[in-house]
Design a protein around this motif. Sequence first.
Motif, PDB file in Angstrom:
ATOM      1  N   UNK A   1       0.818  -1.214   0.000  1.00  0.00           N
ATOM      2  CA  UNK A   1       0.000   0.000   0.000  1.00  0.00           C
ATOM      3  C   UNK A   1       0.855   1.269   0.000  1.00  0.00           C
ATOM      4  N   UNK A   2       2.001   1.207   0.658  1.00  0.00           N
ATOM      5  CA  UNK A   2       2.897   2.362   0.679  1.00  0.00           C
ATOM      6  C   UNK A   2       3.354   2.762  -0.708  1.00  0.00           C
ATOM      7  N   UNK A   3       3.730   1.785  -1.527  1.00  0.00           N
ATOM      8  CA  UNK A   3       4.159   2.080  -2.893  1.00  0.00           C
ATOM      9  C   UNK A   3       3.018   2.647  -3.731  1.00  0.00           C
ATOM     10  N   UNK A   4       1.813   2.185  -3.487  1.00  0.00           N
ATOM     11  CA  UNK A   4       0.654   2.720  -4.209  1.00  0.00           C
ATOM     12  C   UNK A   4       0.395   4.158  -3.769  1.00  0.00           C
ATOM     13  N   UNK A   5       0.319   4.382  -2.462  1.00  0.00           N
ATOM     14  CA  UNK A   5      -0.004   5.716  -1.941  1.00  0.00           C
ATOM     15  C   UNK A   5       1.062   6.749  -2.274  1.00  0.00           C
ATOM     16  N   UNK A   6       2.324   6.322  -2.368  1.00  0.00           N
ATOM     17  CA  UNK A   6       3.393   7.261  -2.693  1.00  0.00           C
ATOM     18  C   UNK A   6       3.195   7.934  -4.050  1.00  0.00           C
ATOM     19  N   UNK A   7       2.544   7.248  -4.974  1.00  0.00           N
ATOM     20  CA  UNK A   7       2.421   7.790  -6.328  1.00  0.00           C
ATOM     21  C   UNK A   7       1.041   8.334  -6.662  1.00  0.00           C
ATOM     22  N   UNK A   8       0.098   8.292  -5.732  1.00  0.00           N
ATOM     23  CA  UNK A   8      -1.206   8.918  -5.980  1.00  0.00           C
ATOM     24  C   UNK A   8      -1.035  10.411  -6.274  1.00  0.00           C
ATOM     25  N   UNK A   9      -0.222  11.148  -5.505  1.00  0.00           N
ATOM     26  CA  UNK A   9      -0.038  12.567  -5.840  1.00  0.00           C
ATOM     27  C   UNK A   9       0.574  12.783  -7.224  1.00  0.00           C
ATOM     28  N   UNK A  10       1.415  11.880  -7.676  1.00  0.00           N
ATOM     29  CA  UNK A  10       2.026  12.006  -9.001  1.00  0.00           C
ATOM     30  C   UNK A  10       0.945  11.995 -10.081  1.00  0.00           C
ATOM     31  N   UNK A  11       0.045  11.024 -10.001  1.00  0.00           N
ATOM     32  CA  UNK A  11      -1.029  10.917 -10.989  1.00  0.00           C
ATOM     33  C   UNK A  11      -2.058  12.018 -10.890  1.00  0.00           C
ATOM     34  N   UNK A  12      -2.164  12.632  -9.721  1.00  0.00           N
ATOM     35  CA  UNK A  12      -3.107  13.730  -9.495  1.00  0.00           C
ATOM     36  C   UNK A  12      -2.511  15.062  -9.937  1.00  0.00           C
ATOM     37  N   UNK A  13      -1.280  15.336  -9.504  1.00  0.00           N
ATOM     38  CA  UNK A  13      -0.676  16.649  -9.713  1.00  0.00           C
ATOM     39  C   UNK A  13      -0.107  16.842 -11.118  1.00  0.00           C
ATOM     40  N   UNK A  14       0.434  15.794 -11.719  1.00  0.00           N
ATOM     41  CA  UNK A  14       1.061  15.944 -13.033  1.00  0.00           C
ATOM     42  C   UNK A  14       0.082  16.485 -14.082  1.00  0.00           C
ATOM     43  N   UNK A  15      -1.126  15.932 -14.204  1.00  0.00           N
ATOM     44  CA  UNK A  15      -2.064  16.508 -15.184  1.00  0.00           C
ATOM     45  C   UNK A  15      -2.500  17.930 -14.827  1.00  0.00           C
ATOM     46  N   UNK A  16      -2.551  18.237 -13.544  1.00  0.00           N
ATOM     47  CA  UNK A  16      -2.959  19.585 -13.136  1.00  0.00           C
ATOM     48  C   UNK A  16      -1.916  20.599 -13.591  1.00  0.00           C
ATOM     49  N   UNK A  17      -0.644  20.319 -13.340  1.00  0.00           N
ATOM     50  CA  UNK A  17       0.385  21.294 -13.727  1.00  0.00           C
ATOM     51  C   UNK A  17       0.622  21.287 -15.238  1.00  0.00           C
ATOM     52  N   UNK A  18       0.240  20.212 -15.912  1.00  0.00           N
ATOM     53  CA  UNK A  18       0.357  20.161 -17.373  1.00  0.00           C
ATOM     54  C   UNK A  18      -0.851  20.806 -18.033  1.00  0.00           C
ATOM     55  N   UNK A  19      -1.778  21.297 -17.243  1.00  0.00           N
ATOM     56  CA  UNK A  19      -2.956  21.957 -17.781  1.00  0.00           C
ATOM     57  C   UNK A  19      -3.976  20.993 -18.360  1.00  0.00           C
ATOM     58  N   UNK A  20      -4.023  19.790 -17.811  1.00  0.00           N
ATOM     59  CA  UNK A  20      -4.943  18.735 -18.269  1.00  0.00           C
ATOM     60  C   UNK A  20      -4.689  18.366 -19.738  1.00  0.00           C
ATOM     61  N   UNK A  21      -3.470  18.665 -20.213  1.00  0.00           N
ATOM     62  CA  UNK A  21      -3.105  18.254 -21.564  1.00  0.00           C
ATOM     63  C   UNK A  21      -2.606  16.815 -21.590  1.00  0.00           C
ATOM     64  N   UNK A  22      -2.460  16.213 -20.441  1.00  0.00           N
ATOM     65  CA  UNK A  22      -2.019  14.821 -20.367  1.00  0.00           C
ATOM     66  C   UNK A  22      -3.231  13.912 -20.266  1.00  0.00           C
TER      67      UNK A  22
END
Length: 167
Positions: free
Chosen positions: A86-107
Amino acid sequence: MNIIDKQFTILRVVFLITFLVYLLLLLKVIWFKVASPFTMMDYLVNFNLKDFKRTLTLSSNFVPFKTISSYVFHTSNHNIVIRNVLGNIFLFIPFGFLLPVIAGRNLNFVQVIIFSFLFSLFLELIQLFSRIGSFDVDDILLNTLGAILGFFILDVITKVISHKARN
């Protein structure tokens, strides 16, 4: 620039700073939990093939689902399962959430999977070559799954916000 554009720009900058802080914390958790950055750089600069071969055989997993199944089916200590799987899963939830936000939802979904997979692979390869931590293909799979969950959480939040805005 109108007020809404300014607010959106400020919000995007806040998310970018949040993403950068998240990445630094992620590096701390993954790479620097055992050794300092200087120790890791020393290992990388003074790379030794003999030590590398020993690392490959003793502390690396290249077989998908080997570690996950070991934790889930052969470990009686549930804290290890929670911390590692679960730790490995939870560590990357912010990555999948924040990356599209800062990319302007172009991802899109596939791009988030590719970026999270490649970033996780990068982290694991540094662990492999620096001998700080251990390379585990299951970590890459779990991290990618976490990013996928983060992407879906963002998608749900976006749909809820746009639905409320229309009503």
